[in-house]
Design an enzyme around this catalytic site. Structure first.
Site, PDB file in Angstrom:
ATOM      1  N   ALA B  73       0.863  -1.175   0.000  1.00  0.00           N
ATOM      2  CA  ALA B  73       0.000   0.000   0.000  1.00  0.00           C
ATOM      3  C   ALA B  73       0.903   1.230   0.000  1.00  0.00           C
ATOM      4  O   ALA B  73       2.096   1.136   0.258  1.00  0.00           O
ATOM      5  CB  ALA B  73      -0.894  -0.013   1.228  1.00  0.00           C
ATOM      6  N   GLY B 116      -0.021  -5.070   0.835  1.00  0.00           N
ATOM      7  CA  GLY B 116      -1.283  -4.918   0.118  1.00  0.00           C
ATOM      8  C   GLY B 116      -1.274  -5.585  -1.241  1.00  0.00           C
ATOM      9  O   GLY B 116      -2.314  -6.028  -1.731  1.00  0.00           O
ATOM     10  N   GLU B 119      -2.000  -9.138  -0.605  1.00  0.00           N
ATOM     11  CA  GLU B 119      -3.413  -9.250  -0.239  1.00  0.00           C
ATOM     12  C   GLU B 119      -4.312  -9.110  -1.471  1.00  0.00           C
ATOM     13  O   GLU B 119      -5.330  -9.805  -1.592  1.00  0.00           O
ATOM     14  CB  GLU B 119      -3.755  -8.188   0.804  1.00  0.00           C
ATOM     15  CG  GLU B 119      -3.074  -8.462   2.148  1.00  0.00           C
ATOM     16  CD  GLU B 119      -3.242  -7.320   3.124  1.00  0.00           C
ATOM     17  OE1 GLU B 119      -3.736  -7.573   4.234  1.00  0.00           O
ATOM     18  OE2 GLU B 119      -2.857  -6.180   2.804  1.00  0.00           O
TER      19      GLU B 119
END
Lengths: 320, 290
Positions: B73, B116, B119
């Site tokens: 992220a 992220g 994910e």
């Protein structure tokens, strides 16, 4: 110094603690661990800055079979490490020959159902499963029955090349009673778990790695160093956030994916909690001069970690 | 919109594969190794919604560059957020778009899929990896934890010991390790990865979209409930594939009924019937997504 097997760098030896192999009557007393000497365990702090709590099962005459006395000492050692602000991660190990070859059968042999149920037999063993600091099982040799269950209660399992895992309770006319059927099945899948539990047969370290039960395999004499190395890495992070990460991963076994994601998100948000405003004269060094002024303190590890990343410097976690 | 921008968007989001049946979304933020910022995720939602509504698209491939699928992220965006901003603003809630999409999704991962990015890949149904791909959840090194499903999906994929090790140390695993552990289903040479993923998507898209969505829903139920309840869910969906063979006038619909007065007939109006009948008749099935 582990007899004949010194750690690879001097830092790992806790100064003056003279880690001793040998008979339990040595009663090696762990620095900072109050109470009577341990009879069945060696307990000490190792690793960089004494950040790793090491518990070594030491009941060689019984291949580390888990008796009530040993498990009571285990609870005491773990409680001590849990409360010790210096310890960031815990390693549990046995001897080269056996991690733990099972529960103590002589102790169990004549128990009745009433004694088991009324006395909550094995209930106290959950201490390893409920501890909040990260735990690594360093398994050489036999991890059978209760020994396998003990390893599986830990967060991470590292195995030596000759380690063997098994749940042979069926051969004694009983079944696993400390989570073996639950944790083994979740780790290695139905077919292999059923095979192990119903036949009592063992799997090797390599098979355990292929099946997902252990994450790494090492030569027998390198295993403990490797486990302590992993524990040091974990202990270098924020203890507060590591406990939240561990809680989150464990939630995967307790609830649905959707609910688990909610739990994770709540814990994730919590890592952003409370950047404190307040007087911080001298706390960070650079504010040592001049009158106290209200400033933002990097009082939480999430902010410190991300800021350090952006500023391309090492993070200085404070476990808060 | 400037022509250059249209061209840029076309490269990032396009339909590929046989008959344009595969929606391709390519992350393209090279200066940040495809770090997932709010703007990128908003565009992701828009692209996925478009593909979801497009009757031609049967499956979706999400990929990055050779160097990075997505390296995490955007930390600068997160750095100064407070708990109040996160909770009040539902930080990361919008990222679920990939997880809730009904069409099959394949993550084609070359290079870094970290935090992220990992994910995001795990929200997809299938992960194909290039040989040099690396997967990790290094959030602990930033003093935080995964916040978009990493602790949940990684653990379910690779088991407790490896997931705990990755989440608590922040260390990465290779494509080969990810395959051995069950996180990815296939590994390809770096330059063959995207073709392979699109090939898989084409195969999926050749089936009934309606039934593919039901198959995907059924597999996902395995992570939401007990085995017994999951089997019930699956059975209900399975029965539903037999739903509604329609009787009615069908002049001209199938060609061979084009002559004569309208008569009540059985129409092969659903894919399950068409699929099984084609099998028995040893011919190719002609699905109509119904």
């Amino acid at each position: 110094l582990v007899a004949g097997r010194g750690y690879s760098d001097g830092e790992r030896r806790v100064a003056g603690s003279g880690y001793r192999e040998g008979s339990p009557q040595n009663g090696a007393r762990s620095p900072g661990c109050a109470g009577p000497p341990f009879r069945f365990l060696q307990v000490q702090k190792v690793g960089a800055g004494g950040s790793v709590g090491l518990v070594r099962l030491q009941r060689p005459e019984a291949l580390n079979a888990l008796c009530e006395g040993l498990m009571a000492e285990m609870r005491r050692a773990l409680d001590t490490f849990e409360a010790d602000g210096q310890v960031g991660a815990i390693v549990i190990t046995g001897s080269e020959k056996a991690f733990a070859a099972g529960a103590d059968i002589k102790e169990m042999q004549n128990k009745t159902f009433q004694e088991c149920y009324g006395g909550g037999f094995l209930a106290g063993w959950d201490c390893i499963a409920t501890i909040r600091k990260p735990t690594i099982a360093a398994v050489n040799g036999f991890a059978l029955g209760g020994g396998c269950e003990l390893a599986m209660m830990c967060d991470i399992i590292y195995a030596g090349e000759k380690a063997q895992f098994g749940q042979p309770e069926i051969l004694l006319g009983t079944i696993p009673g400390a989570g073996g059927t639950q944790r083994l099945t979740r780790a290695v899948g139905k077919s292999l778990a059923m095979e192990m539990v119903l036949t009592g047969e063992r799997i090797s370290a390599a098979e355990a790695k292929a099946a997902g039960l252990v994450s790494k395999v090492f030569p027998t004499d390198k295993l403990l160093d490797a486990a302590i190395g992993c524990a040091e890495k974990i202990a270098a992070n924020s203890k507060l956030v590591a406990a939240m990460a561990k809680e989150s991963v464990n939630a995967a076994f307790e609830t649905t994916l959707t609910e688990g994601n909610r739990t994770e998100k709540r814990l994730f948000y919590a890592t952003f909690a409370t950047v404190s405003t307040g007087l911080a004269v001298g706390a960070q060094g650079e504010w040592g001069c001049g009158p106290p002024q209200p400033i933002l303190c990097y009082q939480n590890d999430r902010k410190e970690g991300m800021t350090a990343f952006v500023e391309k410097r090492k993070a200085n976690f404070t476990d808060s």
